[in-house]
Design an enzyme around this catalytic site. Structure first.
Site, PDB file in Angstrom:
ATOM      1  CD  GLU A 132       9.623  -3.501 -15.590  1.00 16.08           C
ATOM      2  OE1 GLU A 132       9.851  -4.677 -15.131  1.00 16.08           O
ATOM      3  OE2 GLU A 132       9.522  -3.232 -16.967  1.00 16.08           O
ATOM      4  NE  ARG A 174      21.429   9.022 -13.009  1.00 14.90           N
ATOM      5  CZ  ARG A 174      21.771   7.621 -13.140  1.00 14.90           C
ATOM      6  NH1 ARG A 174      23.040   7.513 -13.801  1.00 14.90           N
ATOM      7  NH2 ARG A 174      21.032   6.842 -13.086  1.00 14.90           N
ATOM      8  NE  ARG A 189      13.153  31.405  19.129  1.00 19.57           N
ATOM      9  CZ  ARG A 189      12.054  31.290  19.852  1.00 19.57           C
ATOM     10  NH1 ARG A 189      10.963  32.115  19.752  1.00 19.57           N
ATOM     11  NH2 ARG A 189      11.919  30.084  20.743  1.00 19.57           N
ATOM     12  N   GLY A 220      11.741  24.028  17.802  1.00 19.50           N
ATOM     13  CA  GLY A 220      10.351  23.516  17.770  1.00 19.50           C
ATOM     14  C   GLY A 220       9.766  24.074  16.668  1.00 19.50           C
ATOM     15  N   GLY A 258       9.904  -5.011  -9.933  1.00 19.55           N
ATOM     16  CA  GLY A 258      11.041  -5.792  -9.366  1.00 19.55           C
ATOM     17  C   GLY A 258      12.498  -5.304  -9.907  1.00 19.55           C
ATOM     18  N   GLY A 289      14.480  -1.520 -10.208  1.00 17.18           N
ATOM     19  CA  GLY A 289      14.917  -0.277  -9.797  1.00 17.18           C
ATOM     20  C   GLY A 289      16.207   0.021 -10.125  1.00 17.18           C
ATOM     21  CD  GLU A 327      15.769  11.715 -13.385  1.00 24.35           C
ATOM     22  OE1 GLU A 327      16.887  11.881 -13.905  1.00 24.35           O
ATOM     23  OE2 GLU A 327      14.722  12.330 -13.510  1.00 24.35           O
TER      24      GLU A 327
HETATM   25  N1  COS Z   1      25.257   6.341 -21.396  1.00 26.67           N
HETATM   26  C1  COS Z   1      25.306   5.506 -22.369  1.00 26.67           C
HETATM   27  N2  COS Z   1      25.148   4.219 -22.350  1.00 26.67           N
HETATM   28  C2  COS Z   1      25.558   3.884 -21.202  1.00 26.67           C
HETATM   29  C3  COS Z   1      25.509   4.462 -20.116  1.00 26.67           C
HETATM   30  C4  COS Z   1      25.572   5.728 -20.280  1.00 26.67           C
HETATM   31  N3  COS Z   1      25.384   6.638 -19.058  1.00 26.67           N
HETATM   32  N4  COS Z   1      25.695   3.451 -18.858  1.00 26.67           N
HETATM   33  C5  COS Z   1      25.468   2.364 -19.347  1.00 26.67           C
HETATM   34  N5  COS Z   1      25.505   2.292 -20.702  1.00 26.67           N
HETATM   35  C6  COS Z   1      25.766   1.118 -21.796  1.00 26.67           C
HETATM   36  C7  COS Z   1      27.039   0.654 -21.648  1.00 26.67           C
HETATM   37  O1  COS Z   1      27.971   1.124 -22.321  1.00 26.67           O
HETATM   38  C8  COS Z   1      26.697  -0.832 -21.803  1.00 26.67           C
HETATM   39  O2  COS Z   1      26.478  -0.882 -23.515  1.00 26.67           O
HETATM   40  P1  COS Z   1      27.236  -2.268 -24.116  1.00 26.67           P
HETATM   41  O3  COS Z   1      26.465  -3.639 -23.679  1.00 26.67           O
HETATM   42  O4  COS Z   1      27.039  -1.926 -25.520  1.00 26.67           O
HETATM   43  O5  COS Z   1      28.655  -2.200 -23.580  1.00 26.67           O
HETATM   44  C9  COS Z   1      25.106  -1.094 -21.474  1.00 26.67           C
HETATM   45  O6  COS Z   1      24.525   0.388 -21.491  1.00 26.67           O
HETATM   46  C10 COS Z   1      24.935  -1.649 -20.327  1.00 26.67           C
HETATM   47  O7  COS Z   1      25.721  -0.977 -19.037  1.00 26.67           O
HETATM   48  P2  COS Z   1      26.215  -1.456 -17.662  1.00 26.67           P
HETATM   49  O8  COS Z   1      26.791  -2.904 -18.024  1.00 26.67           O
HETATM   50  O9  COS Z   1      26.996  -0.701 -17.211  1.00 26.67           O
HETATM   51  O10 COS Z   1      24.633  -2.074 -17.187  1.00 26.67           O
HETATM   52  P3  COS Z   1      24.592  -2.417 -15.797  1.00 26.67           P
HETATM   53  O11 COS Z   1      23.385  -3.456 -15.674  1.00 26.67           O
HETATM   54  O12 COS Z   1      25.685  -2.557 -14.690  1.00 26.67           O
HETATM   55  O13 COS Z   1      23.688  -1.077 -15.065  1.00 26.67           O
HETATM   56  C11 COS Z   1      23.746   0.910 -14.068  1.00 26.67           C
HETATM   57  C12 COS Z   1      24.592   0.272 -14.924  1.00 26.67           C
HETATM   58  C13 COS Z   1      23.591   0.108 -12.461  1.00 26.67           C
HETATM   59  C14 COS Z   1      24.688   2.208 -13.733  1.00 26.67           C
HETATM   60  C15 COS Z   1      22.364   1.240 -14.433  1.00 26.67           C
HETATM   61  O14 COS Z   1      21.501   0.272 -14.084  1.00 26.67           O
HETATM   62  C16 COS Z   1      21.596   2.533 -13.718  1.00 26.67           C
HETATM   63  O15 COS Z   1      21.845   3.737 -13.623  1.00 26.67           O
HETATM   64  N6  COS Z   1      20.655   2.106 -12.611  1.00 26.67           N
HETATM   65  C17 COS Z   1      19.864   3.002 -11.962  1.00 26.67           C
HETATM   66  C18 COS Z   1      18.546   3.187 -12.755  1.00 26.67           C
HETATM   67  C19 COS Z   1      17.927   4.348 -12.539  1.00 26.67           C
HETATM   68  O16 COS Z   1      18.649   5.696 -12.456  1.00 26.67           O
HETATM   69  N7  COS Z   1      16.395   4.485 -12.116  1.00 26.67           N
HETATM   70  C20 COS Z   1      15.802   5.621 -11.887  1.00 26.67           C
HETATM   71  C21 COS Z   1      14.774   5.719 -12.882  1.00 26.67           C
HETATM   72  S1  COS Z   1      13.930   7.199 -13.014  1.00 26.67           S
HETATM   73  S2  COS Z   1      13.393   7.830 -11.200  1.00 26.67           S
END
Ligand code: COS
Length: 380
Positions: free
Chosen positions: A125, A240, A265, A337, A127, A129, A360
């Site tokens: 979104e 990923r 070349r 170039g 706000g 990412g 991602e």
């Molecule tokens: N698979 C399954 N569950 C997962 C997981 C995974 N890979 N990663 C985290 N979780 C679960 C955790 O276990 C946790 O669950 P519980 O609350 O039951 O313990 C919950 O999700 C929250 O996890 P966490 O505390 O690690 O969350 P964060 O807010 O710290 O976020 C990151 C973790 C930063 C890794 C995550 O927000 C992320 O991947 N951000 C990038 C987003 C992205 O890739 N955007 C691109 C969109 S597509 S272009």
């Protein structure tokens, strides 16, 4: 290790032939015109390429991520934009395969796997990412429906997709308040804002998706309320790997072009490949490409074997996308170039590579995932 079997090699060769014939002639033109041709996704679907890991019972090929990676690499060698399209239309399939009910799978998987339908994944979104759990789109239960409101950004296939997996908030703040919904592309209230004008991946549409009182039946919810963050993270783990494979394809394309050019070349009376400065650059490009490929294949093999792969997928994504940036930049350098002009494709490879370090999950987020894994592994 990771040597393709005869069948796997034949699948990759078929993908390569299709891409060279069909995407090759239009890759430059469509990059310049920012044109996406959904009919080409359908054509790839007819070959089975849209649903490689989806079970045969739902119209897929029922193969593994290793085969998926081999094919994505071949597509990306010709057009990284179309490799990303195949990867993105694969995200709803991963989700439905893992978390869909029988009815949800039956409704969407055959169309997505055959390429008849195009899929999209709507998490980011304006706000929210990297901090995906802070998303603000809401879904409010109303009788036997949910009503969704919010704006999603940077959505590949936005406005083209037949189905969107939308992450929205049904509960309180943080990851546990997030749910995932299946939203048809023709749902009333769904509209599309600006199409991004991008540095690279210009044949892949990236569009703002707006949800205004979009009403979906309660059975559009995946699993249960509060499970949406897990849905998104699980899909991204697999996604990923596909971004890594696409990046390996970019590496290979750049290496192929630069190697051929360095042989053709001549300067100072000899092919420039015979100058150590250029030859060693090519050698480093080859090392980076092969390292990236091995790690992507390892992540795919772990996933295919049903073993934990999240941290290896993150390593593969970082390694392959950083390799793609370095290798494509070096390819431009080898071309000198000429490399900076649109006469040769290497400048496109370099522009396409940049976004792979961002999508991602940025490479900084991948390092966070890896560091957290290390902390857990070593008892932190
Ligand atoms: N698979 C399954 N569950 C997962 C997981 C995974 N890979 N990663 C985290 N979780 C679960 C955790 O276990 C946790 O669950 P519980 O609350 O039951 O313990 C919950 O999700 C929250 O996890 P966490 O505390 O690690 O969350 P964060 O807010 O710290 O976020 C990151 C973790 C930063 C890794 C995550 O927000 C992320 O991947 N951000 C990038 C987003 C992205 O890739 N955007 C691109 C969109 S597509 S272009």
């Amino acid at each position: 290790m990771f040597e393709p079997t005869e069948d796997q090699a034949a699948l990759a060769a078929a993908a390569r032939a299709f891409c060279e014939d069909t995407l090759g002639p239009i890759a430059r033109e469509d990059d310049e015109a920012e044109r996406f041709r959904p009919e080409l996704i359908r054509a790839m679907g007819e070959m089975g390429l849209c649903g490689i890991p989806t079970p045969e019972a739902y119209g897929g090929m029922g193969l593994g991520y290793f085969e998926y990676c081999l094919v994505l690499e071949e597509i990306a060698r010709v057009s990284a934009s179309y490799a990303v399209s195949i990867a993105v239309t694969g995200l709803p399939q991963i989700i439905l395969n893992l978390f869909g009910t029988e009815a949800q799978k039956a409704a969407w998987l055959p169309g997505l796997a055959s390429g008849e339908l195009l899929g999209a994944f709507a998490l980011s979104e304006p706000g929210s990412g990297s901090d995906a759990a802070s998303l603000a789109t809401t879904a409010v239960r109303d009788g036997d429906t949910y009503v969704l409101n919010g704006t999603k950004f940077w959505i590949t296939h936005g406005s083209y997709a037949d189905v969107y997996i939308v992450m929205a908030r049904t509960g309180g703040p943080g990851p546990r308040g997030v749910s995932a919904f299946i939203v048809p592309g023709d749902a009333p209230g769904l509209s599309f804002g600006k199409k991004e004008e991008k540095m690279g991946m210009r044949a892949s549409p990236t569009v703002e998706v707006v949800l205004e009182d979009v009403r979906v039946p309660a059975d559009a919810l995946l699993k249960e309320e509060g499970f949406g963050f897990t849905v998104a993270m699980t899909a991204l783990d697999s996604g990923r790997i596909t971004i890594g494979a696409t990046s390996v394809g970019l590496c290979q394309a750049a290496l192929d072009s630069a190697s051929r050019y360095a042989i053709d070349r001549k300067q100072f009376g000899q092919p420039i490949v015979d100058f150590q400065g250029v030859g060693f650059m090519l050698a480093d490009m080859a090392c980076r490409t092969e390292t990236a490929r091995l790690l992507v294949h390892k992540a795919a093999a772990l996933k295919d074997a049903g073993r934990p792969f999240s941290h290896v997928a993150a390593m593969a994504k970082v390694t392959a996308t950083d390799a793609a940036m370095a290798v494509t930049t070096d390819a431009v350098q080898v071309f000198g170039g000429y490399g900076y002009t649109r006469e040769y494709p290497v400048e496109r490879y370099m522009r396409d590579a940049k976004v792979m370090q961002i999508v991602e999950g940025t490479n900084q987020i991948q390092r966070l995932v890896i560091a957290r894994h290390l902390k857990r592994t070593y008892g932190g």
